[in-house]
Design a protein around this motif. Structure first.
Motif, PDB file in Angstrom:
ATOM      1  N   GLU A 138       0.816  -1.217   0.000  1.00 39.25           N
ATOM      2  CA  GLU A 138       0.000   0.000   0.000  1.00 39.25           C
ATOM      3  C   GLU A 138       0.848   1.265   0.000  1.00 39.25           C
ATOM      4  OE1 GLU A 138      -0.486  -2.611   1.841  1.00 39.25           O
ATOM      5  OE2 GLU A 138      -0.065  -2.246   3.946  1.00 39.25           O
TER       6      GLU A 138
ATOM      7  N   ALA B 205       8.894  -2.850   4.935  1.00 38.36           N
ATOM      8  CA  ALA B 205       8.509  -3.661   6.106  1.00 38.36           C
ATOM      9  C   ALA B 205       8.296  -5.116   5.690  1.00 38.36           C
ATOM     10  CB  ALA B 205       7.242  -3.101   6.743  1.00 38.36           C
ATOM     11  N   ALA B 206       7.561  -5.330   4.599  1.00 37.06           N
ATOM     12  CA  ALA B 206       7.301  -6.697   4.126  1.00 37.06           C
ATOM     13  C   ALA B 206       8.610  -7.377   3.726  1.00 37.06           C
ATOM     14  CB  ALA B 206       6.327  -6.671   2.950  1.00 37.06           C
TER      15      ALA B 206
ATOM     16  N   GLY C  11      10.327  -8.457   6.864  1.00 35.76           N
ATOM     17  CA  GLY C  11       9.602  -9.605   7.408  1.00 35.76           C
ATOM     18  C   GLY C  11       9.952 -10.878   6.648  1.00 35.76           C
ATOM     19  N   ALA C  12       9.929 -10.797   5.316  1.00 40.24           N
ATOM     20  CA  ALA C  12      10.211 -11.966   4.480  1.00 40.24           C
ATOM     21  C   ALA C  12      11.650 -12.432   4.661  1.00 40.24           C
ATOM     22  CB  ALA C  12       9.943 -11.644   3.017  1.00 40.24           C
TER      23      ALA C  12
ATOM     24  N   HIS D 223       6.604   1.531  14.692  1.00 38.71           N
ATOM     25  CA  HIS D 223       5.267   2.001  15.063  1.00 38.71           C
ATOM     26  C   HIS D 223       4.286   1.937  13.883  1.00 38.71           C
ATOM     27  CE1 HIS D 223       2.360   3.710  17.592  1.00 38.71           C
ATOM     28  NE2 HIS D 223       2.609   4.986  17.441  1.00 38.71           N
TER      29      HIS D 223
ATOM     30  N   ARG E  57       3.598  -0.501  11.849  1.00 37.00           N
ATOM     31  CA  ARG E  57       3.935  -1.277  10.650  1.00 37.00           C
ATOM     32  C   ARG E  57       3.862  -2.781  10.843  1.00 37.00           C
ATOM     33  NH1 ARG E  57       2.929   3.398   8.562  1.00 37.00           N
ATOM     34  NH2 ARG E  57       4.343   4.999   9.318  1.00 37.00           N
TER      35      ARG E  57
ATOM     36  N   ALA F 201       2.385  -4.865   8.080  1.00 30.86           N
ATOM     37  CA  ALA F 201       3.167  -4.910   6.844  1.00 30.86           C
ATOM     38  C   ALA F 201       4.332  -5.890   6.980  1.00 30.86           C
ATOM     39  CB  ALA F 201       3.671  -3.513   6.479  1.00 30.86           C
ATOM     40  N   PHE F 202       5.012  -5.866   8.133  1.00 26.21           N
ATOM     41  CA  PHE F 202       6.069  -6.854   8.391  1.00 26.21           C
ATOM     42  C   PHE F 202       5.465  -8.264   8.364  1.00 26.21           C
ATOM     43  CE2 PHE F 202       8.285  -3.155  10.080  1.00 26.21           C
ATOM     44  CZ  PHE F 202       9.636  -3.445   9.913  1.00 26.21           C
TER      45      PHE F 202
ATOM     46  N   THR G  45       2.893  -9.314   6.838  1.00 26.15           N
ATOM     47  CA  THR G  45       2.537  -9.697   5.470  1.00 26.15           C
ATOM     48  C   THR G  45       3.732 -10.368   4.787  1.00 26.15           C
ATOM     49  OG1 THR G  45       0.921  -7.914   5.336  1.00 26.15           O
ATOM     50  CG2 THR G  45       1.729  -8.782   3.239  1.00 26.15           C
ATOM     51  N   GLY G  46       4.934  -9.807   5.001  1.00 23.19           N
ATOM     52  CA  GLY G  46       6.146 -10.403   4.435  1.00 23.19           C
ATOM     53  C   GLY G  46       6.436 -11.772   5.024  1.00 23.19           C
ATOM     54  N   VAL G  47       6.293 -11.890   6.340  1.00 23.77           N
ATOM     55  CA  VAL G  47       6.541 -13.176   7.011  1.00 23.77           C
ATOM     56  C   VAL G  47       5.556 -14.227   6.490  1.00 23.77           C
ATOM     57  CG1 VAL G  47       6.479 -14.406   9.215  1.00 23.77           C
ATOM     58  CG2 VAL G  47       7.502 -12.127   9.091  1.00 23.77           C
TER      59      VAL G  47
ATOM     60  N   MET H  40       3.767 -14.321   3.700  1.00 26.52           N
ATOM     61  CA  MET H  40       3.986 -14.704   2.297  1.00 26.52           C
ATOM     62  C   MET H  40       5.195 -15.621   2.161  1.00 26.52           C
ATOM     63  SD  MET H  40       3.278 -11.732  -0.439  1.00 26.52           S
ATOM     64  CE  MET H  40       3.114 -12.810  -1.868  1.00 26.52           C
TER      65      MET H  40
ATOM     66  N   ASN I  50      -3.376   2.651   7.411  1.00 28.06           N
ATOM     67  CA  ASN I  50      -3.303   2.228   6.011  1.00 28.06           C
ATOM     68  C   ASN I  50      -3.007   0.734   5.899  1.00 28.06           C
ATOM     69  OD1 ASN I  50      -3.478   2.815   3.283  1.00 28.06           O
ATOM     70  ND2 ASN I  50      -1.295   3.256   3.082  1.00 28.06           N
ATOM     71  N   HIS I  51      -2.046   0.263   6.674  1.00 28.99           N
ATOM     72  CA  HIS I  51      -1.708  -1.164   6.619  1.00 28.99           C
ATOM     73  C   HIS I  51      -2.878  -2.002   7.124  1.00 28.99           C
ATOM     74  CE1 HIS I  51       2.208   0.392   5.778  1.00 28.99           C
ATOM     75  NE2 HIS I  51       2.356   0.893   6.990  1.00 28.99           N
TER      76      HIS I  51
ATOM     77  N   HIS J 245      -5.591  -2.353   4.443  1.00 27.95           N
ATOM     78  CA  HIS J 245      -5.127  -3.164   3.309  1.00 27.95           C
ATOM     79  C   HIS J 245      -4.922  -4.628   3.696  1.00 27.95           C
ATOM     80  CE1 HIS J 245      -4.934  -0.148   0.177  1.00 27.95           C
ATOM     81  NE2 HIS J 245      -4.657   0.705   1.154  1.00 27.95           N
TER      82      HIS J 245
ATOM     83  N   ARG K 294      -6.898  -7.461   1.628  1.00 29.67           N
ATOM     84  CA  ARG K 294      -6.245  -8.619   0.988  1.00 29.67           C
ATOM     85  C   ARG K 294      -6.772  -9.940   1.545  1.00 29.67           C
ATOM     86  NH1 ARG K 294      -1.371  -5.488   1.823  1.00 29.67           N
ATOM     87  NH2 ARG K 294      -0.913  -4.486  -0.160  1.00 29.67           N
TER      88      ARG K 294
ATOM     89  N   PHE L 245      -5.439 -14.572   0.651  1.00 25.42           N
ATOM     90  CA  PHE L 245      -4.429 -13.974  -0.233  1.00 25.42           C
ATOM     91  C   PHE L 245      -3.321 -14.942  -0.639  1.00 25.42           C
ATOM     92  CE2 PHE L 245      -0.390 -11.672  -0.686  1.00 25.42           C
ATOM     93  CZ  PHE L 245      -0.683 -10.870  -1.766  1.00 25.42           C
TER      94      PHE L 245
ATOM     95  N   TYR M  51      -2.351 -16.474  -4.312  1.00 27.27           N
ATOM     96  CA  TYR M  51      -1.027 -16.327  -4.915  1.00 27.27           C
ATOM     97  C   TYR M  51      -0.480 -17.697  -5.318  1.00 27.27           C
ATOM     98  CZ  TYR M  51       3.656 -14.692  -5.922  1.00 27.27           C
ATOM     99  OH  TYR M  51       4.824 -14.412  -6.573  1.00 27.27           O
TER     100      TYR M  51
END
Lengths: 379, 282
Positions: free
Chosen positions: A58, A65-66, A69-70, B77, B79, B82-83, B85-87, B89, B111-112, B115, B119, B264, B268
């Protein structure tokens, strides 16, 4: 897919994508921004094809951040952006430094400040690469100047980030990102590819931020049984917040020393006609191309001038640079900004060397003639 | 899910030993009750510790992961999602739980939040909702009721509030629940349901900040504030039967919204499989 060596016509941005895949990238998160968007577009096409992950987040804050994390979950991860997005990412880039999370960030530079010149070239984020996020840390920034180098420096960025558990930024620019060049895509095995060092100790012995003799800690991923804590708060070797002065200092020293100790491995330069040069032109990125041309033109006029191109902008290898400057009494630092790296060159140049700045910041490229004129001016 | 605990000593099984205690929270803080409900829910679901990631942002609530013996990521703060989401995925088989606060999730992280809902990514968010910024000393949040005092609303809060439940439903979350730290058994069940749900799940956990919110608004100590949850909570089943005027000073608790939508990471993976099939068939 182009994992095998072949000749291709590639944009700088596309070459970054190819380089990332060559290096083993498995995760990309990004947000559309000119002039870097082709990198996200390429990733959205290729990542699902190789079973990797692509996500359009977004915003740029979410993208980095993602990525972090990944990376903690075991993927080689990358994002790409330009000035405004790079500014938005700064807090989380600091988090990556602090948590020693490998990741690659490509900044296709455009004119600034603010929205600036989305479709025009600049090199005005060079100092932001070094000091963009708050606090003390040591940045690693690479600057290619051709499609071929966009490929190889992206590979090197992944290798360094994995090797030293640190974010690495690749700084290109609008012209380099969009310019198409013929290049031979390296064969598999032609360039080294480095994967992060994994722990070889039992789970209960593992310390995620262990201060090892090399200062680089092996890195386990989430889900591998180690169950460590990661925090942006200043932490001890186990990752738990600390307020103990000795632990605070050890942590910050670790961030610095794991890079500084390996400067010889990280620093990379190209020089041309420096052996007998009285004048040196230092430049990076797209400007370096004009510098080589200018040097050749000057040599035709029997002017003893050479060129130095640092591929590793940060950390700048001061000792090596002084060595290369040798007997040069005059140095020109050519940049597409109001003077950024020139301050660093002034700081490290030998005492007998006079340093001149050649700057352009009107959204246009530096021409060989401009550099040649400057060479003649300082003679 | 069975209703029996797998480990007889849940506390020592799921909490980290050494150096982490005493915790940072004020005496009487509801965060510990939420943490207890979380580990009991995880225990009852029979999840492997190695397979759980707990991710947080910044604030009082976000200090929770450090005490928990899972894969833990204390991020920046707002986020955390969003972090996470990466983990998620990167490792779709892992259970990813986000601990957040009302300021963290809805102001800086708004915002995160929307979203992640949109998703419908398989993440469980536990939002500890205490109507105030506690860690920084009692400033008003997007949830602070109108008229309430805070250190940055010395004359009373004149801003409008987010309704977390409506926001999450509107943005597309699959599982939306609300509980309180008084109703800890119900909270545990709601959290277990959220973790078991494939898709984005949010549990809005009303909690007490007597240190700041309570003191500034004369709502009393921890006990008084937690009792207020008892007297003002209305289970969704009962609330549906009541006329609006009887709900005036009440709030709804329970599983308020649940739908089944494609998740989501599943979408994918379906794409990856489709492309692989295409290539194989070529």
């Amino acid at each position: 897919m182009t994992r095998k060596g072949n000749v291709k016509l590639l944009q700088g941005n596309e070459a970054c994508v190819e380089g990332a895949l060559y290096a083993g990238a498995q995760f990309f998160a990004g947000y559309p921004i000119t002039p870097s968007t082709e990198i996200a577009e390429g990733m959205s096409r290729l990542m699902p094809q190789i079973g990797g992950k692509f996500i359009q987040m977004e915003d740029e804050i979410g993208s980095i951040a993602a990525v972090i994390g990944a990376s903690n979950a075991g993927c080689k991860s990358m994002t790409a952006t330009s000035g405004p997005g790079f500014s938005l990412m700064q807090e989380n880039i600091g988090y990556a430094y602090m948590t020693e999370t490998p990741c690659v960030i490509i900044n296709v530079q455009r004119g600034g400040p603010s929205t600036g010149l989305p479709t025009k070239i600049a090199q005005s984020d060079i100092m932001q690469a070094r000091w963009g996020t708050h606090g003390d840390y040591t940045a690693v920034t690479l600057a290619p100047s051709s499609a071929r180098e966009c490929f190889s420096e992206t590979v090197r960025a992944f290798n360094l980030s994995e090797r030293f558990r640190t974010p690495v930024t690749v700084f290109t620019d609008e012209v380099l990102g969009h310019m198409r060049e013929i290049m031979t895509v390296p064969e598999e095995g032609e360039l080294p590819v480095f994967d992060r060092i994994k722990p070889d100790v039992p789970h209960e012995w593992y310390r995620h931020f262990e201060i090892t003799p090399s200062f680089v800690s092996p890195m386990a991923s989430f889900g591998e049984g180690y169950r460590y804590n990661v925090s942006g708060l200043t932490h001890d070797q186990d990752g738990f917040p600390t307020a103990v002065p000795s632990e605070i200092k050890d942590k910050l020293d670790k961030l610095r020393l794991k890079i500084e100790r390996y400067l010889d491995e990280i620093a990379s330069f190209r020089t041309e006609m420096m052996d007998d040069a009285h004048v040196a032109v230092i430049s990076y990125g797209t400007v370096a191309r004009a510098s080589y041309q200018a040097v050749r033109m000057a040599r035709d006029r029997r002017i003893k001038v050479g060129a130095i191109q640092p591929f590793t902008i940060w950390p700048l290898h001061e000792v090596k640079l002084r060595e290369m400057l040798g007997n040069c009494r005059k140095v020109i630092v050519a940049e597409l900004n109001m003077g950024q790296l020139v301050h660093e060159i002034r700081r490290v140049a030998p005492r007998h060397t006079e340093v001149f700045a050649l700057n352009r910041y009107d959204g246009e490229v530096m021409t060989p003639h401009q550099i040649l004129d400057k060479i003649r001016e300082v003679l | 899910m069975t209703n029996t605990t797998i480990h007889s000593d849940v506390t020592h099984h799921f909490l980290r030993p050494k150096k982490k205690f005493p915790n940072v929270w004020c005496a009487g803080c509801g965060n510990g009750i939420v943490m207890g409900a979380l580990i009991r829910a995880i225990d009852k679901l029979g999840l492997e510790k190695d397979n759980v990631a707990v991710i947080s942002g910044i604030g009082c609530s976000s200090r929770m992961p450090v005490y928990l013996d899972f894969n833990t990521l204390h991020t920046t703060h707002g986020r955390a999602l969003a972090f996470a989401t990466g983990v998620k995925m990167a490792k779709p088989h892992m259970k990813v739980i986000v601990i957040t606060g009302d300021g963290d999730a809805l102001a800086i992280g708004g915002n995160h939040f929307i979203h992640a809902c949109r998703r419908n990514i398989d993440i469980t968010a536990i939002l500890i909702d205490n109507k105030i910024y506690g860690m920084t000393g009692g400033q008003f949040a997007p949830t602070t009721p109108g008229g309430s005092r805070a250190t940055t609303a010395p004359y009373g809060n004149y801003e409008k509030q987010f309704d977390v439940v409506k926001l999450a439903i509107g943005a597309g979350a699959s599982y939306v629940a609300r509980g309180t730290v008084y109703h800890s058994t119900q909270l545990e069940k709601l959290i277990a349901g959220a973790i078991a749900k494939r898709g984005f799940a949010i549990v809005d956990a009303f909690s007490n900040c007597h240190t700041y919110y309570g003191r500034m608004n004369r709502e009393g100590d921890a006990v008084a504030m937690i009792q207020w949850f008892k007297t003002h909570a209305m289970p969704i089943e009962a609330a549906r039967k009541l006329p609006p005027e009887k709900m005036k000073d009440k709030f709804v608790t329970g599983l308020i919204h649940e739908t089944d939508a494609t998740e989501f990471c599943d979408e994918y993976q379906a794409l990856v499989d489709r492309l692989a099939g295409k290539e194989a068939g070529r």
